[in-house]
Scaffold this motif. Structure first.
Motif, PDB file in Angstrom:
ATOM      1  N   GLY A 237      41.182  40.460  40.531  1.00  0.00           N
ATOM      2  CA  GLY A 237      42.075  41.218  41.392  1.00  0.00           C
ATOM      3  C   GLY A 237      43.334  40.441  41.685  1.00  0.00           C
TER       4      GLY A 237
ATOM      5  N   LYS B  40      40.913  46.516  33.327  1.00  0.00           N
ATOM      6  CA  LYS B  40      41.435  45.175  33.610  1.00  0.00           C
ATOM      7  C   LYS B  40      41.365  44.290  32.368  1.00  0.00           C
ATOM      8  CE  LYS B  40      38.944  44.702  37.452  1.00  0.00           C
ATOM      9  NZ  LYS B  40      38.394  44.095  38.684  1.00  0.00           N
TER      10      LYS B  40
ATOM     11  N   THR C  65      43.827  46.834  39.641  1.00  0.00           N
ATOM     12  CA  THR C  65      42.888  45.736  39.894  1.00  0.00           C
ATOM     13  C   THR C  65      42.522  45.661  41.376  1.00  0.00           C
ATOM     14  OG1 THR C  65      44.587  44.037  40.243  1.00  0.00           O
ATOM     15  CG2 THR C  65      43.882  44.423  37.976  1.00  0.00           C
TER      16      THR C  65
ATOM     17  N   SER D  89      39.723  48.078  42.173  1.00  0.00           N
ATOM     18  CA  SER D  89      38.428  47.533  41.776  1.00  0.00           C
ATOM     19  C   SER D  89      38.000  46.394  42.695  1.00  0.00           C
ATOM     20  CB  SER D  89      38.502  47.037  40.328  1.00  0.00           C
ATOM     21  OG  SER D  89      37.347  46.325  39.971  1.00  0.00           O
TER      22      SER D  89
END
Length: 551
Positions: free
Chosen positions: A61, A192, A336, A339
């Motif tokens: 992330g 990602k 990201t 997630s």
């Protein structure tokens, strides 16, 4: 098939402190062919592919994509590589220890519940709350970044307004249940990986001089100017360690998710082995290509006057001449964040859920609804994410730095604890007459890797804040070291109040929750059959093949 053996009787002096769940009962079926775990009340809704993708890319992330800009600025490209490499070795060591224990005991809370069984209930409480703190701090970071991105796109809504929108959206999604979470994580994690791969390809082309309009190859220009260490030497390397530990946080999360996996006996070892490739491809690849394509002295990497934390990816694409490339990177970072926020809420809520069920947190946090959703634990975890709103007064960049220091120290403490729990487990295993061959997953290089994990993490926890001593800054010093004091405070206060005791090797219960699907040789039957069909045996397998099995 996962078997659970009956719980052995405790000695009288340990019964009072036993907060382990009762012997397991039959699984409770639910409508979509998954079951409710009878001990924890959670739903076994995660498939093998869900857990594998979580292990490989689930927690990637803003820590990696945005926070690495601060690490690069502080230490330069060489420090970034050294930091990722050293922490990667430590993370691999931790996962070897965790793999051996979690494969044998895949029950709720994993290393947190094992901390109580192998060491002391007070120790488990200290480890559990530190692990919870990691994820609420990481969640706050992610809210910080996602709100900052939307402020760039439109500043008509204030930061707190964006926070409330996303806070509500993530809360609602988490309440849908673990199956929805697992499916979303699988596809977002896949995106990602695709996005990082695309950037790596761009970086190779850019460094080789293949961008249209590029006068000459970039090569290793930024390693020479501003320099491999950006003029900061070892001081920069030490600073990078804290950032890198935060980026790696989450490699151990597969142990927390094991209880909600349909086939933990197969999925957990598979996911743990994939961590090696996560370290090599994602972390080391990112460190190398970020340092190759982004100058460490780029003014946008650290800029406390703006509300946007710039990523090395954004700087690299802008320098390559793609004027609107930053928008593309911001979209990627936003994905990201979706997630990573989901993963942080999930891991944090399950951590406090299992702690509550073991008597290590308020009991109401251990409740689940009929769908297996821990509503109160999710609410608490998401609520603490409001720490991100400190960026309203301090600026996003400073807020990010403050929270990273806290989560980085907690990561070192938890990782050291995992290695120590592994040492205690092996000590009890040997004392009680068990053999190494009985273990379905064998840690590489034991005991050296376990002792290395303890001492390396303790050392880094102690030295990570030494840069605050000269020149001395009281605020950053407290930020860097406050959790070092919090861990023993939690431990000794709980120990004093509850009168807990340190477990001796001969009295540790090694049977409750242990896998019983092992044959007389100590192997899982399907593994033994596969070996026999291939004409191989343990003695005949070359060393490099044995090594590869752990990856």
């Amino acid at each position: 098939m996962l078997g659970l053996s009956p719980r052995k009787a405790k000695s009288p002096d340990t019964i009072e402190e036993d907060a382990s769940p009762p012997p397991p009962t039959a699984d409770v079926a639910v409508g979509d062919n998954t079951v409710i775990d009878p001990d924890s009340g959670v739903k076994r809704g995660l498939k093998n592919r869900h857990l594998s993708m979580m292990a490989l890319a689930g927690i990637i992330g803003p820590g990696l994509l945005v926070g690495s800009g601060g690490a690069l600025s502080n230490g330069g490209p060489a420090s970034l590589l050294i930091g990722f490499g050293v922490i990667g070795i430590i993370a691999f060591s931790i996962m070897q220890s965790l793999g051996e224990m979690t494969t044998l005991y895949p029950g709720g809370g994993s290393f947190i519940s094992l901390a109580e069984r192998m060491v002391d209930k007070a120790f488990a409480v200290a480890v559990g709350w530190n692990y919870f703190l990691i994820w609420v701090f990481v969640l706050a970071n992610e809210y910080n970044v996602i709100c900052s991105i939307f402020q760039v796109w439109s500043d008509t809504v204030p930061l707190w307004g964006y926070f409330l929108i996303f806070w509500t959206a993530f809360l609602a999604f988490q309440l849908l249940g673990v199956t929805a979470f697992g499916e979303a994580e699988f596809w977002l994690a896949l995106l990602k990986l695709i996005g990082l791969t695309a950037f790596f390809i761009f970086a190779i082309v850019y460094a080789a001089g293949g961008i249209i309009g590029q006068d000459q190859a970039l090569g290793f220009t930024y390693w020479r100017n501003p320099g491999a260490f950006n003029g900061n030497g070892f001081r920069g390397v030490a600073t990078v360690f804290v950032f890198c530990s935060t980026f790696y946080a989450g490699v151990e999360s597969v142990a927390i998710a094991a209880t909600e996996t349909r086939n933990p006996g197969k999925a957990v070892p598979q996911a743990i082995k994939q961590v090696f490739w996560r370290i090599i491809f994602i972390y080391m690849g990112s460190a190398f290509f970020f340092g190759l394509t982004c100058p460490a002295d780029a003014p946008n990497l650290i800029n406390g006057t703006t509300k946007v934390l710039q990523s090395p990816m954004t700087v690299a694409i802008q320098n390559a001449g793609f004027r609107h490339g930053s928008d593309l990177i911001n979209v990627f970072i936003f994905l990201t964040c979706l997630s990573a926020c989901n993963s942080s809420i999930y891991i944090g809520s399950r951590t406090v859920l299992y702690m509550a069920q073991n008597g290590q947190a308020p009991r109401f946090l251990g409740k689940t609804d009929k769908r297996g959703v821990p509503i109160w634990a999710i609410l608490l975890t998401n609520a603490v994410g409001a720490l991100s709103m400190m960026n309203v007064s301090t600026g996003a960049s400073k807020a990010y730095s403050y929270i990273v220091n806290l989560s980085g120290v907690s990561t070192f403490l938890v990782w050291a604890s995992i290695s120590f729990i592994h040492i205690r487990f092996r000590s009890a295993w040997k004392t009680q007459g068990r053999t190494r061959e009985e273990l379905p997953f064998k840690s590489l290089w034991y005991p050296w890797n376990a002792y290395f994990g303890v001492f390396a993490n303790c050392f880094l926890a102690l030295v990570q804040g030494w840069t605050t001593l000269s020149p001395f800054d009281a605020g950053t010093f407290v930020d860097a070291y406050i959790l070092l004091a919090l861990f023993p405070i939690i431990y000794f206060v709980f120990k004093f109040v509850k009168k807990t005791r340190y477990m001796r090797s001969y009295e540790i219960d090694l049977d409750y929750g242990r896998r019983t699907d092992l044959d007389s040789t100590g192997m899982v039957p399907e593994d033994r059959r596969a070996m026999e069909e291939s004409g191989e045996n343990e003695k005949g397998i070359p060393y490099w093949r044995k090594l590869a099995k752990n990856f």
